[in-house]
Design an enzyme around this catalytic site. Sequence first.
Site, PDB file in Angstrom:
ATOM      1  N   SER A   1      -3.498  -3.085  -0.345  1.00  0.00           N
ATOM      2  CA  SER A   1      -2.386  -3.889   0.220  1.00  0.00           C
ATOM      3  C   SER A   1      -2.472  -5.167   0.406  1.00  0.00           C
ATOM      4  CB  SER A   1      -2.068  -3.340   1.454  1.00  0.00           C
ATOM      5  OG  SER A   1      -0.796  -3.708   2.001  1.00  0.00           O
TER       6      SER A   1
ATOM      7  N   THR B   1      11.533  -6.509 -11.516  1.00  0.00           N
ATOM      8  CA  THR B   1      11.039  -7.882 -11.752  1.00  0.00           C
ATOM      9  C   THR B   1      10.095  -8.184 -11.044  1.00  0.00           C
ATOM     10  OG1 THR B   1      13.308  -8.676 -12.130  1.00  0.00           O
ATOM     11  CG2 THR B   1      11.639 -10.273 -11.517  1.00  0.00           C
TER      12      THR B   1
ATOM     13  N   CYS C   1       2.252   1.855  11.390  1.00  0.00           N
ATOM     14  CA  CYS C   1       3.437   2.140  10.714  1.00  0.00           C
ATOM     15  C   CYS C   1       3.838   3.431  11.604  1.00  0.00           C
ATOM     16  CB  CYS C   1       2.811   3.157   9.470  1.00  0.00           C
ATOM     17  SG  CYS C   1       2.216   1.669   8.550  1.00  0.00           S
TER      18      CYS C   1
ATOM     19  N   GLY D   1       0.768  -1.095  -0.091  1.00  0.00           N
ATOM     20  CA  GLY D   1      -0.007   0.018   0.225  1.00  0.00           C
ATOM     21  C   GLY D   1       0.807   1.167   0.044  1.00  0.00           C
ATOM     22  N   THR D   2       1.930   1.203   0.649  1.00  0.00           N
ATOM     23  CA  THR D   2       2.744   2.685   0.665  1.00  0.00           C
ATOM     24  C   THR D   2       3.284   2.738  -0.748  1.00  0.00           C
ATOM     25  OG1 THR D   2       3.546   2.127   2.969  1.00  0.00           O
ATOM     26  CG2 THR D   2       4.843   3.337   1.373  1.00  0.00           C
TER      27      THR D   2
END
Length: 384
Positions: free
Chosen positions: A201, A239, A327, A69-70
Amino acid sequence: MIYLDNAATTPVRREALEAMWPFLAGSFGNPSSHHRVGEAAAAALLGARRSVAASLGCRPGDVVFTSGGTEADNLAVKGLALGARPENSTGGHIVTTALEHEAVLESCDYLRRRHGFEITVLPTDTEGRVSVASLDDAIRAETTLVSVHYANNEVGTVQPIALLAEVARAARVPFHTDAVQAGGWLPLEVNALGVDALSLSGHKLGAPPGVGALFVRGRLPLEPVLHGGGQERGRRSGTENVAGAVAFATALRLSTEDRAESARRTSELRDAFIATVLQQTPSARLTGHPTERLPGTASFVFPGTSGEAVLLELEQRGIVCSSGSACAAGSDEASHVLTGMGVSEEVARTAVRFTLAATTTAEDAAEAAASVRAAVAAVRGLGA
């Protein structure tokens, strides 16, 4: 142990593990490689992209896989803001709120410091809701992006996203929403929401950490945050995490299929839990909107205590929860979400957040509520 910190991370679904295993152990090729093993990985990646697109009601080409998500928030905010700006120009204007996740707020601050953007921060009411009128007033001719979260990660308040997006659309301004906490609980059909970009996320909805996705409409110019080999149609080099993408697509599909019933049942359990805590612990105050909130989120402040001390007492009783955003764990600062809603710093430091899962039982919730009363009493020195 009763685990009530699902907003921080969720257990990985067995189906997601089983879906990703072949791409860890057997079909491990690089999807950019032009040989049989690489082509098998590329086919799996395409299948995952199509599955995510089906869950969101968008085109597969509008799905960008990220590390979580970040990164999805960073790519949306920086990528759309910089992509919309003419080459060699400076400045720009972004509208957001004070209650956003740090990934959005720090991205906006970076654009302000390094690229001359002006940032308008919308106020919210004491329950954490943004008004449609305030957004309408904030948008101006040079506004390049609006970013408002779908549901808050600390108090669970749900924003009127479709109405807010309609205001932005009328002004022809791209609208991004951080939907990381909404995944698995709220409708994610992007056309019904009217959004131009939406972040998700994996580890919030049953996939492993380290994978996420950004929906962004292909017609919008998007400046990459990661430059390199041009993967993800040039929007996110590196990748691809094929196994993670497969797990993410599986978890999103399952959570979308289960969403309505899971949300209904968990909302009922959440409401009963909240009512019991407020009844049994008179000092408790609910934070966030009383009804327009995530089905699994119950957040409180306990004035006169320490939130961290209450957490320790709860953990000793087998209840695992948190003081707010994972977080920001370990920070001595009061929650910017609560202070943004008008809660004093002193009271904000007493916050405790409980986030239920679809698998949480009524017995779990009842035991947790009883433990809250005992923990708060212990911290107050009144005895358990």
